[in-house]
Design an enzyme around this catalytic site. Structure first.
Site, PDB file in Angstrom:
ATOM      1  NE  ARG A  25      -6.511   6.485  11.043  1.00  0.00           N
ATOM      2  CZ  ARG A  25      -7.108   5.028  11.461  1.00  0.00           C
ATOM      3  NH1 ARG A  25      -7.337   4.792  12.572  1.00  0.00           N
ATOM      4  NH2 ARG A  25      -7.319   4.276  10.251  1.00  0.00           N
ATOM      5  CB  CYS A  44     -14.896  -5.200   7.721  1.00  0.00           C
ATOM      6  SG  CYS A  44     -16.565  -4.325   7.324  1.00  0.00           S
ATOM      7  CB  THR A  52     -11.224   4.295  17.435  1.00  0.00           C
ATOM      8  OG1 THR A  52     -10.872   3.016  16.806  1.00  0.00           O
ATOM      9  CG2 THR A  52     -12.710   4.366  17.970  1.00  0.00           C
ATOM     10  NE  ARG A  54      -3.395  -0.400   2.788  1.00  0.00           N
ATOM     11  CZ  ARG A  54      -3.655   0.077   4.275  1.00  0.00           C
ATOM     12  NH1 ARG A  54      -3.578  -0.900   5.155  1.00  0.00           N
ATOM     13  NH2 ARG A  54      -4.283   1.223   4.605  1.00  0.00           N
ATOM     14  CE  LYS A 113      -3.611  -2.477  12.333  1.00  0.00           C
ATOM     15  NZ  LYS A 113      -4.469  -1.945  11.451  1.00  0.00           N
ATOM     16  CG  ASP A 114      -5.321  -3.661   7.714  1.00  0.00           C
ATOM     17  OD1 ASP A 114      -6.210  -3.318   8.707  1.00  0.00           O
ATOM     18  OD2 ASP A 114      -4.326  -2.895   7.575  1.00  0.00           O
ATOM     19  NE  ARG A 170     -10.763   4.164   7.008  1.00  0.00           N
ATOM     20  CZ  ARG A 170     -10.993   3.818   5.803  1.00  0.00           C
ATOM     21  NH1 ARG A 170     -12.447   3.785   5.211  1.00  0.00           N
ATOM     22  NH2 ARG A 170     -10.145   3.567   4.679  1.00  0.00           N
ATOM     23  N   GLY A 171      -8.070   7.292   7.420  1.00  0.00           N
ATOM     24  CA  GLY A 171      -6.856   8.022   7.004  1.00  0.00           C
ATOM     25  C   GLY A 171      -5.565   7.378   7.714  1.00  0.00           C
ATOM     26  NE  ARG A 229      -9.057  -4.595  17.866  1.00  0.00           N
ATOM     27  CZ  ARG A 229      -8.300  -3.643  18.488  1.00  0.00           C
ATOM     28  NH1 ARG A 229      -7.836  -4.111  19.816  1.00  0.00           N
ATOM     29  NH2 ARG A 229      -7.516  -2.902  17.961  1.00  0.00           N
ATOM     30  NE  ARG A 230      -7.526   0.391  18.224  1.00  0.00           N
ATOM     31  CZ  ARG A 230      -6.718   0.607  16.796  1.00  0.00           C
ATOM     32  NH1 ARG A 230      -7.192   1.365  15.839  1.00  0.00           N
ATOM     33  NH2 ARG A 230      -5.469   0.376  16.548  1.00  0.00           N
TER      34      ARG A 230
END
Length: 332
Positions: free
Chosen positions: A171, A265, A143, A26, A97-98, A165-166, A147-148
């Site tokens: 952020r 997701c 966030t 990415r 994690k993604d 996001r970003g 999950r958070r």
């Protein structure tokens, strides 16, 4: 080097004498930093091997809204997968994690290496330097992870939690501009781009009693995975050389659990495996509803030679406790 490693180095040097090993990643600063770690590991196995970083902009990085509206975490990987399958790149670097748990890897590809795991803790960066416990009711917390959001809502339902996001740097800019009172991020990501000096508070990663602030990490947290075509035998052997066996065990247990839970997701699923001091494999898993008011948890132990069975057992235990109902509800 061993004779086998010498042979592999010679084979790869011959193959890439007139070309470069193309590494897909990415375009974010974190992704680029992670790719440099992979390159450093490859350099130790095949010194001087020419490499080319191919930056690929993904749908998820371009999308400003809720990721679930775009179709989920697969949008972090699908453009990179296409480049790998088509032969435009030789290996792909991912944050594990993604990588979605409910979407199979493209046929003919697999993860050949997991680098040594980084710090799995989540952290707080607040605008005025106060920890979460000292922020007043109504404080705006940013966030992007459900999950958070779920775990934070469990401890501080009086906060206003909003999506952010970003990339990490963007952020933090939004925080500094006053859009949020605090944001939650992964500690390892900040460390990899040298922004860990901004951390206000490190949150415990172990769930205790539901009353003590903690943030159980995401499945695959702080792990860099390297994917290749299984038919590309020399490259797969190279990845085996840079693979960290302990991390591979832990990821196998975690992702087996995630796959069996069929988490998407929007699923607030947390899971973390590690090897105990006495040599056992430990896996802790939790599933929450969206606001953290309901949850199920499981903790299992098993031998290190069968991580998939441990992952399946923990998933089964969570499902017996009602995890499917919680996961289904988050699809709405």
């Amino acid at each position: 080097m061993t004779n086998a490693t010498d042979t592999l180095a010679a084979e790869l040097s011959d193959r890439f004498a007139d070309a470069k090993l193309r590494i897909g990643t990415r375009t974010t600063p974190l992704a680029k930093a992670q790719t440099q770690r992979v390159i450093a590991q490859i350099e130790q196995v095949v010194p001087g091997l020419p490499v080319e970083v191919v930056a690929i902009q993904t749908s998820a990085d371009l999308w400003p809204g809720d990721l679930s509206q775009l179709g989920g975490k697969g949008n972090f990987t699908k453009e990179i997968d296409k480049s790998l399958i088509s032969g435009k790149i030789d290996i792909a670097v991912h944050s594990m994690k993604d990588v979605p748990g409910d979407v199979p890897l493209p046929k003919g590809t697999e993860f050949g290496a997991y680098l040594h795991r980084g710090d799995v803790h989540d952290v707080v960066i607040s605008r005025d330097g106060r920890p979460l416990a000292d922020l007043p009711p109504g404080s705006k917390i940013g966030t992007s992870a459900v999950r958070r959001r779920a775990q934070l809502s469990l401890y501080r339902p009086d906060f206003t939690i909003e999506r952010v996001r970003g990339g990490i740097d963007s952020r933090i800019k939004k925080l500094d501009a006053g859009e949020y009172d605090a944001i939650l991020l992964a500690r390892t990501g900040l460390q990899r781009i040298n922004l860990d000096d901004r951390i206000t508070e490190v949150l415990p990663a172990t769930w205790a009693d539901g009353a003590t602030m903690a943030m159980v990490p995401a499945v695959g947290a702080a792990v860099i995975g390297v994917q290749a075509r299984t038919s590309d035998e020399p490259v797969m052997r190279l990845l085996d050389e840079i693979n960290d066996p302990d991390t591979a065990l832990h990821i196998t247990a975690e992702r087996t659990m995630l796959h069996m839970l069929r988490g998407h997701c929007n699923s607030p699923i947390a899971g973390h495996a590690h090897t105990t001091a006495d040599g056992q494999l430990s896996l802790f898993g939790m599933v929450f509803n969206r606001d953290g008011s309901q949850w199920v948890r499981s903790h299992g132990w098993g031998p290190t030679d069968d991580p998939a069975s441990l992952g399946a057992w923990v998933a089964g235990d969570l499902l017996r406790q009602g995890a499917r109902r919680l996961i289904t509800a988050t699809r709405k």
